[in-house]
Design an enzyme around this catalytic site. Sequence first.
Site, PDB file in Angstrom:
ATOM      1  N   THR A 149     -39.795   3.397 -45.828  1.00 56.15           N
ATOM      2  CA  THR A 149     -38.541   2.679 -45.604  1.00 56.15           C
ATOM      3  C   THR A 149     -38.661   1.534 -44.607  1.00 56.15           C
ATOM      4  O   THR A 149     -37.763   0.698 -44.529  1.00 56.15           O
ATOM      5  CB  THR A 149     -37.434   3.642 -45.134  1.00 56.15           C
ATOM      6  OG1 THR A 149     -37.834   4.262 -43.903  1.00 56.15           O
ATOM      7  CG2 THR A 149     -37.162   4.699 -46.187  1.00 56.15           C
ATOM      8  N   ASP A 150     -39.742   1.463 -43.830  1.00 58.04           N
ATOM      9  CA  ASP A 150     -39.867   0.383 -42.843  1.00 58.04           C
ATOM     10  C   ASP A 150     -39.811  -0.994 -43.502  1.00 58.04           C
ATOM     11  O   ASP A 150     -39.205  -1.925 -42.964  1.00 58.04           O
ATOM     12  CB  ASP A 150     -41.174   0.511 -42.059  1.00 58.04           C
ATOM     13  CG  ASP A 150     -41.100   1.568 -40.966  1.00 58.04           C
ATOM     14  OD1 ASP A 150     -40.000   2.083 -40.723  1.00 58.04           O
ATOM     15  OD2 ASP A 150     -42.141   1.875 -40.361  1.00 58.04           O
ATOM     16  N   THR A 179     -42.986   7.835 -45.693  1.00 57.59           N
ATOM     17  CA  THR A 179     -42.503   9.112 -45.169  1.00 57.59           C
ATOM     18  C   THR A 179     -42.277  10.135 -46.273  1.00 57.59           C
ATOM     19  O   THR A 179     -42.500  11.335 -46.075  1.00 57.59           O
ATOM     20  CB  THR A 179     -41.189   8.899 -44.390  1.00 57.59           C
ATOM     21  OG1 THR A 179     -41.442   8.041 -43.274  1.00 57.59           O
ATOM     22  CG2 THR A 179     -40.616  10.208 -43.886  1.00 57.59           C
ATOM     23  N   SER A 198     -45.545   2.085 -44.656  1.00 54.95           N
ATOM     24  CA  SER A 198     -45.285   0.784 -45.283  1.00 54.95           C
ATOM     25  C   SER A 198     -45.356  -0.362 -44.284  1.00 54.95           C
ATOM     26  O   SER A 198     -45.443  -1.526 -44.675  1.00 54.95           O
ATOM     27  CB  SER A 198     -43.922   0.787 -45.976  1.00 54.95           C
ATOM     28  OG  SER A 198     -42.872   0.923 -45.041  1.00 54.95           O
ATOM     29  N   SER A 199     -45.332  -0.056 -43.000  1.00 56.94           N
ATOM     30  CA  SER A 199     -45.472  -1.110 -41.997  1.00 56.94           C
ATOM     31  C   SER A 199     -46.854  -1.750 -42.041  1.00 56.94           C
ATOM     32  O   SER A 199     -47.058  -2.836 -41.493  1.00 56.94           O
ATOM     33  CB  SER A 199     -45.208  -0.547 -40.593  1.00 56.94           C
ATOM     34  OG  SER A 199     -46.048   0.560 -40.330  1.00 56.94           O
TER      35      SER A 199
END
Length: 247
Positions: free
Chosen positions: A92-93, A16, A60-61
């Site tokens: 941040t995931d 993000t 990041s997922s």
Amino acid sequence: MQPSDAHVHVIATGGTISSHFDGADWTNLTGVELVDEVRPALPDDLRRSVTVTDVASGPSSNLSVGDMMRIAAHVCDAIDGGARGVVVLHGTDTLELSAFVAQLVLGVGPTRRPVVFTGSMRVHSHPLPDGLANLRDAILVAASDAAVGREVMVCLDGRIHSAEVVHKIDASSLDAFTSAPFDPIGHVGADGVHLAGPATQRPAFADLEDDVAFVSLTPGMDASSISAAIIGRRGAVVEGFGNLNEI
């Protein structure tokens, strides 16, 4: 090159923090672009000495454990190359997971250079973005002598957490990460970086075993389904509930 004179190296992996809407399309800013935006807010010595490597982009997922291992390898390379400290920009995931993998790979030793993961909860084009402030804070932590010999750290919203205990609890707040039931290990304020207590020294791990089953138990779960998940595997991690009466 002496550590006090060396560069802080930023490893950008997307997330993000790099996501930007220009009015027509979504784009991913590079680590170089983000660092160039934050340079004016850094002390003079850091303004001239932050270097950047872009290794991934996107959410990041999408990262696998193998991707996280490669990010950790880039961190190791930067430290071996003489970096004063390393910052990893990350979505941040799965930030807490990548930070913990890096912690396992690096271990904690008394002279190891600081490693700090950061990201943002708001996109770069948000009217009140948080990414650049988080990046600035993470660079300050990575350059701090007080952070030498510490565990891998996660720094967002001015708080510094240990990778071993940090977890994301809120997808809508800038203060999205917690170390509960423990306190954060430090914070970044107007007067600098503050860290509490010494880190626990830990050796680097030897290898990562991927033939391990993960079983999350539910009430009434049939034993045969557990057996089917773990038979023939090198090991298993079982997530239970209560005080593990069901095991």
